[in-house]
Every structure is written in structure tokens, then in C-alpha cells.
Design an enzyme around this catalytic site. Sequence first.
Site, PDB file in Angstrom:
ATOM      1  N   CYS A   1      17.102  20.889  -9.210  1.00 54.26           N
ATOM      2  CA  CYS A   1      17.573  20.956 -10.605  1.00 54.26           C
ATOM      3  C   CYS A   1      16.519  21.497 -11.571  1.00 54.26           C
ATOM      4  O   CYS A   1      16.783  21.599 -12.773  1.00 54.26           O
ATOM      5  CB  CYS A   1      18.014  19.563 -11.053  1.00 54.26           C
ATOM      6  SG  CYS A   1      16.632  18.455 -11.376  1.00 54.26           S
TER       7      CYS A   1
ATOM      8  N   ASN B   1      -8.277 -12.955   4.373  1.00 58.04           N
ATOM      9  CA  ASN B   1      -8.904 -12.347   3.204  1.00 58.04           C
ATOM     10  C   ASN B   1     -10.328 -12.889   3.089  1.00 58.04           C
ATOM     11  O   ASN B   1     -10.529 -14.095   3.270  1.00 58.04           O
ATOM     12  CB  ASN B   1      -8.108 -12.746   1.942  1.00 58.04           C
ATOM     13  CG  ASN B   1      -8.484 -11.944   0.712  1.00 58.04           C
ATOM     14  OD1 ASN B   1      -9.658 -11.666   0.474  1.00 58.04           O
ATOM     15  ND2 ASN B   1      -7.490 -11.591  -0.079  1.00 58.04           N
TER      16      ASN B   1
ATOM     17  N   CYS C   1      17.033  14.248 -11.121  1.00 57.00           N
ATOM     18  CA  CYS C   1      18.094  14.047 -10.119  1.00 57.00           C
ATOM     19  C   CYS C   1      17.655  13.139  -8.966  1.00 57.00           C
ATOM     20  O   CYS C   1      18.418  12.929  -8.028  1.00 57.00           O
ATOM     21  CB  CYS C   1      18.537  15.408  -9.567  1.00 57.00           C
ATOM     22  SG  CYS C   1      17.313  16.187  -8.500  1.00 57.00           S
TER      23      CYS C   1
ATOM     24  N   ASN D   1       0.823  -1.206   0.000  1.00 52.87           N
ATOM     25  CA  ASN D   1       0.000   0.000   0.000  1.00 52.87           C
ATOM     26  C   ASN D   1       0.860   1.261   0.000  1.00 52.87           C
ATOM     27  O   ASN D   1       1.908   1.299   0.626  1.00 52.87           O
ATOM     28  CB  ASN D   1      -0.945  -0.004   1.214  1.00 52.87           C
ATOM     29  CG  ASN D   1      -1.836  -1.217   1.212  1.00 52.87           C
ATOM     30  OD1 ASN D   1      -1.963  -1.912   0.195  1.00 52.87           O
ATOM     31  ND2 ASN D   1      -2.438  -1.510   2.344  1.00 52.87           N
TER      32      ASN D   1
ATOM     33  N   CYS E   1      12.153  13.580  -8.137  1.00 51.66           N
ATOM     34  CA  CYS E   1      12.560  14.254  -9.376  1.00 51.66           C
ATOM     35  C   CYS E   1      12.933  13.220 -10.429  1.00 51.66           C
ATOM     36  O   CYS E   1      13.692  12.285 -10.137  1.00 51.66           O
ATOM     37  CB  CYS E   1      13.745  15.184  -9.113  1.00 51.66           C
ATOM     38  SG  CYS E   1      14.347  15.963 -10.620  1.00 51.66           S
TER      39      CYS E   1
ATOM     40  N   ASP F   1      -0.670   4.162   0.854  1.00 52.14           N
ATOM     41  CA  ASP F   1      -1.551   5.108   1.556  1.00 52.14           C
ATOM     42  C   ASP F   1      -0.981   5.631   2.879  1.00 52.14           C
ATOM     43  O   ASP F   1      -1.532   6.566   3.454  1.00 52.14           O
ATOM     44  CB  ASP F   1      -2.939   4.484   1.779  1.00 52.14           C
ATOM     45  CG  ASP F   1      -2.898   3.169   2.560  1.00 52.14           C
ATOM     46  OD1 ASP F   1      -3.759   2.293   2.311  1.00 52.14           O
ATOM     47  OD2 ASP F   1      -2.006   3.015   3.424  1.00 52.14           O
TER      48      ASP F   1
ATOM     49  N   HIS G   1       5.884  -0.434  -2.639  1.00 57.15           N
ATOM     50  CA  HIS G   1       5.407   0.288  -3.829  1.00 57.15           C
ATOM     51  C   HIS G   1       5.447   1.803  -3.657  1.00 57.15           C
ATOM     52  O   HIS G   1       4.777   2.543  -4.387  1.00 57.15           O
ATOM     53  CB  HIS G   1       3.986  -0.177  -4.196  1.00 57.15           C
ATOM     54  CG  HIS G   1       3.927  -1.619  -4.589  1.00 57.15           C
ATOM     55  ND1 HIS G   1       2.763  -2.335  -4.621  1.00 57.15           N
ATOM     56  CD2 HIS G   1       4.907  -2.485  -4.949  1.00 57.15           C
ATOM     57  CE1 HIS G   1       3.026  -3.594  -4.986  1.00 57.15           C
ATOM     58  NE2 HIS G   1       4.314  -3.711  -5.189  1.00 57.15           N
TER      59      HIS G   1
ATOM     60  N   CYS H   1      11.400  20.408  -9.468  1.00 61.01           N
ATOM     61  CA  CYS H   1      12.421  20.079  -8.455  1.00 61.01           C
ATOM     62  C   CYS H   1      13.126  21.360  -8.027  1.00 61.01           C
ATOM     63  O   CYS H   1      13.533  22.158  -8.879  1.00 61.01           O
ATOM     64  CB  CYS H   1      13.425  19.096  -9.052  1.00 61.01           C
ATOM     65  SG  CYS H   1      14.779  18.695  -7.950  1.00 61.01           S
TER      66      CYS H   1
ATOM     67  N   THR I   1      -4.443  -9.121   0.371  1.00 60.31           N
ATOM     68  CA  THR I   1      -3.849  -8.980  -0.958  1.00 60.31           C
ATOM     69  C   THR I   1      -4.381 -10.072  -1.892  1.00 60.31           C
ATOM     70  O   THR I   1      -4.605 -11.202  -1.455  1.00 60.31           O
ATOM     71  CB  THR I   1      -2.308  -9.020  -0.918  1.00 60.31           C
ATOM     72  OG1 THR I   1      -1.800  -8.876  -2.249  1.00 60.31           O
ATOM     73  CG2 THR I   1      -1.781 -10.301  -0.304  1.00 60.31           C
TER      74      THR I   1
HETATM   75  N1  APR Z   1      -9.954  -7.465   4.753  1.00 59.41           N
HETATM   76  C1  APR Z   1      -9.040  -8.282   4.139  1.00 59.41           C
HETATM   77  N2  APR Z   1      -8.957  -8.422   2.781  1.00 59.41           N
HETATM   78  C2  APR Z   1      -9.834  -7.727   2.031  1.00 59.41           C
HETATM   79  C3  APR Z   1     -10.814  -6.874   2.593  1.00 59.41           C
HETATM   80  C4  APR Z   1     -10.839  -6.755   4.022  1.00 59.41           C
HETATM   81  N3  APR Z   1     -11.733  -5.971   4.647  1.00 59.41           N
HETATM   82  N4  APR Z   1     -11.544  -6.325   1.570  1.00 59.41           N
HETATM   83  C5  APR Z   1     -11.017  -6.822   0.410  1.00 59.41           C
HETATM   84  N5  APR Z   1     -10.009  -7.669   0.689  1.00 59.41           N
HETATM   85  C6  APR Z   1      -9.167  -8.411  -0.242  1.00 59.41           C
HETATM   86  C7  APR Z   1      -9.802  -8.732  -1.587  1.00 59.41           C
HETATM   87  O1  APR Z   1     -10.533  -9.943  -1.515  1.00 59.41           O
HETATM   88  C8  APR Z   1      -8.587  -8.854  -2.496  1.00 59.41           C
HETATM   89  O2  APR Z   1      -8.104 -10.200  -2.505  1.00 59.41           O
HETATM   90  O3  APR Z   1      -8.073  -7.597  -0.549  1.00 59.41           O
HETATM   91  C9  APR Z   1      -7.544  -7.959  -1.826  1.00 59.41           C
HETATM   92  C10 APR Z   1      -7.227  -6.674  -2.573  1.00 59.41           C
HETATM   93  O4  APR Z   1      -6.604  -7.029  -3.760  1.00 59.41           O
HETATM   94  P1  APR Z   1      -6.043  -5.913  -4.772  1.00 59.41           P
HETATM   95  O5  APR Z   1      -7.051  -4.879  -4.962  1.00 59.41           O
HETATM   96  O6  APR Z   1      -5.534  -6.667  -5.942  1.00 59.41           O
HETATM   97  O7  APR Z   1      -4.845  -5.237  -3.972  1.00 59.41           O
HETATM   98  P2  APR Z   1      -3.334  -5.713  -3.797  1.00 59.41           P
HETATM   99  O8  APR Z   1      -3.236  -7.185  -3.690  1.00 59.41           O
HETATM  100  O9  APR Z   1      -2.764  -4.916  -2.713  1.00 59.41           O
HETATM  101  O10 APR Z   1      -2.703  -5.240  -5.209  1.00 59.41           O
HETATM  102  C11 APR Z   1      -1.328  -5.359  -5.377  1.00 59.41           C
HETATM  103  O11 APR Z   1      -1.392  -4.111  -7.398  1.00 59.41           O
HETATM  104  O12 APR Z   1      -2.697  -2.495  -8.155  1.00 59.41           O
HETATM  105  C12 APR Z   1      -1.431  -2.770  -7.820  1.00 59.41           C
HETATM  106  O13 APR Z   1       0.326  -1.490  -6.910  1.00 59.41           O
HETATM  107  C13 APR Z   1      -0.990  -1.895  -6.688  1.00 59.41           C
HETATM  108  O14 APR Z   1      -0.078  -2.493  -4.548  1.00 59.41           O
HETATM  109  C14 APR Z   1      -1.060  -2.830  -5.500  1.00 59.41           C
HETATM  110  C15 APR Z   1      -0.781  -4.179  -6.135  1.00 59.41           C
END
Ligand code: APR
Length: 234
Positions: free
Chosen positions: A136, A199, A115, A87, A112, A89, A104, A133, A174
Site C-alpha cells: 500500500c 537469575n 495495512c 526477547n 506496515c 533477538d 514482544h 510497504c 527476566t
Molecule cells: N543469566 C540469567 N539472568 C541474567 C543474566 C544471565 N547471564 N545476566 C543478567 N540477568 C538478569 C538480570 O539480573 C535482570 O534481572 O536478567 C534480567 C534482565 O532484565 P531486563 O533487562 O529488565 O530484561 P527483561 O526482564 O527481559 O525486560 C522485559 O522490558 O525493556 C523491555 O521489552 C523489553 O522485553 C523487555 C522487557
Amino acid sequence: MLVLTGAGVSAESGVPTFRGGGGTSVWKGMPFYVISSAEMLERDLKEVWAWFDYRREIIEKLVPNAAHIALAGWHDRFDDFTLVTQNIDGLHARAGSRNVIELHGNIRRARCMHCSTRYELGEQDEKERPPACLECGGALRPDVVLFGEMLPAGAFETAAAKAQSCELCFVVGTSALVYPAAALPEIARSSGAYVVEVNPERTPLSDLCDEVIQGRAGEVLPMFDKDSINESKI
Ligand code: APR
């Protein structure tokens, strides 16, 4: 102990995920992986800034949720604790987590393109896009990893070394589709660690995990404290 988080850990704070729930994040008709790409940076830097300004505006109004807060507490409870996130964020740090490995990048920073000087956003002209920047005069870009780009030097290597030596690895929120981040739990597993996935949905990683907890991070993580984690591992 290693924890890898993705967009799902911030979902309960209101940060839109990219995938999951059957949908894909779209901006002005462009899927996120188009607007968040090195190719788009080449073609239209201003539009890339507009996308991240939009995401930042959303994020700045939001606060860490119970999952971020639980993980911040794990730093003090578990020896050798490493938090790695995909993330951008900054909500883990806002919840009190320290030394978070941001694979990420971070949406509150700019870099920049000439530089490589880094800035916390706000240190230069807020309105100008792309900002210039101060060192530079080069154009700044969001300090985040775009599709088609390498991760920040050392970040993945540090995380992979921790994955190799950890006994316990949690993978939270994820879709486990984006590499090299998604390789971390695989490295941990093949090095003998006990891997737990949190998840609401199954992912390509689920079959590899020792434990799959299908639930929302903000509800599941606060339930874990040191004792319950040790018990589940024995
Ligand atoms: N708690 C836990 N998991 C959750 C929740 C929750 N409340 N809500 C959704 N999810 C799960 C979804 O089921 C999904 O599997 O979170 C996952 C989010 O997946 P993505 O949107 O693909 O996010 P991520 O895995 O972080 O993406 C990886 O891809 O888009 C690029 O750079 C970006 O860092 C990101 C990378």
C-alpha cells in the site's frame, strides 16, 4: 512445562540487557523506555528505526549461548514444552527452538503502519528509513511491541493457557518488572505449578518461587536434564 525468558538469557551472547546490574540501557541520552515507546513512534519514526537498526546490528553479529542451546534441547525431552520469550533477538530460534511464543515481536521483522502487512527485513529497500510497504506504500515500523502498546493478538492468551496447565515453570533472565509477561509465572504458581527462577539477582518474583537459582543461565541451564529436573520436583 513452560519456560519464560528475558534479556538475561541472551546476556552471555553479548546482547545488552535493559536493567539489572544496576544500569539502564540508554540511547543518545534517552532511556530505552523513551526511545522504545508508542509516543516516540508518533513523534519520530526515523529515530525509532535508528534505535532498532543499532540493536539489530549488535544482535546479528552474535550467536546463541549455552542457555539457548540447552532450552532448544528441552523441546524434545519434555512433553508439552512451551517456550515463551520477551526477547526480540530471535536467538532461541537460531539455537533450534521451535514455535517460540515471541511476546514482544521480532527485531528482524517490520510491519506496515497502514495495512499491517508484515515483512522479514531485507524483503524491501534496506536503505530507506522508514521503509515503504510494497502493498500500500504506507510506512513500515519495526514489528516489536513498544512501551504503551498491546502485545500481538493471541500471544499472551496462548502463553497464559499453557501457564495454567503446566506442572513446572522456569523463569530465566527476566527482571519480572514488565507486565503482562511477568504475570505468567504468577499464573503458573497459582495453578499449582512448581516455579524455578534462574537469575544472578533476586527479582520481585523470587519470593513467589519454589526454587531460586542465583546464577547465569548459560551455566545453570545446561546442568539440567530430564532426570535432574524430575528429582528436584519430587
Ligand atoms: N543469566 C540469567 N539472568 C541474567 C543474566 C544471565 N547471564 N545476566 C543478567 N540477568 C538478569 C538480570 O539480573 C535482570 O534481572 O536478567 C534480567 C534482565 O532484565 P531486563 O533487562 O529488565 O530484561 P527483561 O526482564 O527481559 O525486560 C522485559 O522490558 O525493556 C523491555 O521489552 C523489553 O522485553 C523487555 C522487557
